[in-house]
Design an enzyme around this catalytic site. Structure first.
Site, PDB file in Angstrom:
ATOM      1  N   ARG A  52     -67.989 -10.501  12.747  1.00 34.07           N
ATOM      2  CA  ARG A  52     -67.648 -10.031  11.398  1.00 34.07           C
ATOM      3  C   ARG A  52     -66.174  -9.647  11.304  1.00 34.07           C
ATOM      4  NH1 ARG A  52     -68.907  -5.160  10.061  1.00 34.07           N
ATOM      5  NH2 ARG A  52     -70.857  -5.110  11.248  1.00 34.07           N
ATOM      6  N   TYR A 105     -60.577 -15.456 -15.523  1.00 34.01           N
ATOM      7  CA  TYR A 105     -61.850 -16.054 -15.102  1.00 34.01           C
ATOM      8  C   TYR A 105     -62.972 -15.061 -15.405  1.00 34.01           C
ATOM      9  CZ  TYR A 105     -65.682 -17.352 -12.084  1.00 34.01           C
ATOM     10  OH  TYR A 105     -66.930 -17.648 -11.607  1.00 34.01           O
ATOM     11  N   LYS A 201     -62.253 -24.465  -4.934  1.00 36.39           N
ATOM     12  CA  LYS A 201     -61.748 -25.409  -5.920  1.00 36.39           C
ATOM     13  C   LYS A 201     -60.803 -26.448  -5.269  1.00 36.39           C
ATOM     14  CE  LYS A 201     -64.088 -23.182  -9.045  1.00 36.39           C
ATOM     15  NZ  LYS A 201     -64.575 -21.933  -8.641  1.00 36.39           N
TER      16      LYS A 201
HETATM   17  C1  LIG Z   1     -59.568 -18.733 -11.421  1.00 35.83           C
HETATM   18  C2  LIG Z   1     -60.789 -18.409 -10.608  1.00 35.83           C
HETATM   19  N1  LIG Z   1     -60.782 -17.336  -9.799  1.00 35.83           N
HETATM   20  C3  LIG Z   1     -61.867 -17.009  -9.056  1.00 35.83           C
HETATM   21  C4  LIG Z   1     -63.026 -17.748  -9.117  1.00 35.83           C
HETATM   22  C5  LIG Z   1     -64.214 -17.331  -8.287  1.00 35.83           C
HETATM   23  O1  LIG Z   1     -64.342 -18.179  -7.176  1.00 35.83           O
HETATM   24  P1  LIG Z   1     -65.721 -18.529  -6.441  1.00 35.83           P
HETATM   25  O2  LIG Z   1     -66.555 -19.311  -7.393  1.00 35.83           O
HETATM   26  O3  LIG Z   1     -65.265 -19.310  -5.236  1.00 35.83           O
HETATM   27  O4  LIG Z   1     -66.388 -17.237  -6.060  1.00 35.83           O
HETATM   28  C6  LIG Z   1     -63.082 -18.873  -9.937  1.00 35.83           C
HETATM   29  C7  LIG Z   1     -64.326 -19.671  -9.995  1.00 35.83           C
HETATM   30  O5  LIG Z   1     -64.562 -20.436 -10.892  1.00 35.83           O
HETATM   31  C8  LIG Z   1     -61.926 -19.216 -10.702  1.00 35.83           C
HETATM   32  O6  LIG Z   1     -61.930 -20.289 -11.525  1.00 35.83           O
END
Ligand SMILES: Cc1ncc(COP(=O)(O)O)c(C=O)c1O
Length: 381
Positions: A52, A105, A201
């Site tokens: 961890r 987001y 992404k």
């Molecule tokens: C700009 C942005 N930040 C954070 C996240 C969160 O990431 P995750 O889906 O890997 O937890 C996303 C997910 O869509 C995002 O588009």
């Protein structure tokens, strides 16, 4: 041998984070499936104790992303982008104030809203295109989270001015760099304290892993975030870490191919009578096009369009009909993979009402650009 920083990102992506090239060594770092590591029998001299706290399978990705973002520390890998965003709470005192973009987001927005409801923080939501209002909101704040472009409104912030103001005010500044990747923007260079990524992404790029990362050159913040990861336990799996590093090898090719397709598609959509507004920072009609050109190494590959309803049709039905008629764009949330995805954003609870009901967000992939345009043209017939 040159230092890593002497090479371009394109070269680093391919050559970085590999074992030393000695005879019989593997070309790629092996994946280590182990929850614990053999100790010395005493309390000193161990680099790793428990899985961890550290895993050699994180190291390659963490080192490489650290170099790409030009951080003095390696990245800190998390089990998801949201785990990385949630780790920011370790940097805010109880009752402290956090400033967020009103179109951040939605997962980040909901997380901070729930924290506010629980009385842990105070929240200020800002229009990040209004530089003066955003700077005014920094007064008395503890942390500002910036996204530029925002998700899904694709607004561009004057990051240089905002990060300078945050630094002068002594506020911790964070940039979510998911949409840009370090190929298009390196926020630490502009004065950000912390960068977060949804590695899920573009960095990983194949819609097959969920991971996140935090970066900082500030040693105190680095220690706090690592401590948070160790105690909250949102760690990356060895296999996911391997897949993310493997995916990142082709980031430069994927991103540029997707951007070329996105520009072609945005151009086409902006001239179509069934489309209301197209938002893509690379279009001269984008309200902050010049700022985007000044700040970004590329415009990314996300665009949004509002679909005009036919007579008597609702806004939601217009968007749904368009999505259902597409063949090459899969209706799915997420973005940054090799494949084109599309979704009506307001289907998500928590998406602000200022996002139009008929707005579709398209994550443009690396398929043949002319075929993508033809598919969209047919769906709008
Ligand atoms: C700009 C942005 N930040 C954070 C996240 C969160 O990431 P995750 O889906 O890997 O937890 C996303 C997910 O869509 C995002 O588009």
């Amino acid at each position: 041998m040159k230092n890593a920083q002497d090479f371009s990102a394109q070269t680093l992506l391919v050559t970085g984070a590999r074992p030393r090239p000695v005879t019989n060594a593997p070309l790629n770092e092996p994946v280590v499936f182990s929850s614990t590591f053999v100790g010395t029998g005493s309390d000193s001299g161990e680099e790793r104790t428990y899985g961890r706290y550290a895993n050699p399978s994180w190291d390659g990705f963490e080192d490489l992303l650290g170099q790409l973002e030009e951080a003095t520390n390696p990245a800190i890998l998390f089990s998801s982008g949201m785990a990385a965003v949630a780790a920011l709470t370790a940097l805010v005192p109880f009752g402290g104030t956090v400033v967020v973009p009103r179109h951040a987001y939605q997962g980040s927005l909901v997380l901070f809203r729930q924290q506010e409801e629980a009385g842990a923080i105070k929240l200020k939501s800002v229009d990040i295109t209004d530089t003066q209002a955003t700077i005014a909101a920094l007064d008395g704040a503890d942390l500002v989270l910036l996204e530029s472009p925002t998700n899904p409104m694709l607004e561009i912030a004057d990051l240089a001015a905002l990060l300078r103001a945050a630094r002068e005010a002594g506020i911790i500044s964070v940039v979510d760099n998911t949409f840009n990747t370090p190929l298009n923007l390196r926020p630490l260079e502009l004065g950000a304290d912390v960068v977060v990524h949804s590695v899920t992404k573009y960095l990983a790029g194949h819609s097959d892993v969920i991971l996140g990362a935090v970066l900082t050159s500030n040693d105190e913040l680095y220690a706090k975030i690592r401590n948070h990861r160790a105690l909250h336990g949102a760690i990356a799996g060895p296999m996911e870490s391997f897949l993310a590093l493997r995916g990142m090898r082709t980031l430069a090719l994927r991103l540029r191919a997707a951007e070329a397709n996105a520009l072609q598609l945005a151009d086409f959509l902006s001239q179509h009578e069934r489309i209301g507004e197209v938002r893509y920072p690379g279009l001269p009609s984008h309200p902050q096009h010049e700022l985007a050109t000044e700040l970004l190494g590329g415009y990314g590959a996300i665009l949004t369009a509002t679909i005009n309803p036919r007579p008597g049709q609702s806004l939601v039905a217009a968007a749904d009909e368009f999505i259902a008629a597409l063949q090459l764009f899969t209706p799915a949330t997420s973005l940054g993979g090799v494949e084109s995805l599309v979704e009506r954003r307001r289907r998500h609870q928590g998406e602000p009402e200022s996002v139009p009901e008929n707005l579709v967000r398209i994550s443009v992939g690396i398929e043949n650009g002319a075929e993508l345009v033809a598919d969209v043209a047919a769906a709008l017939e």
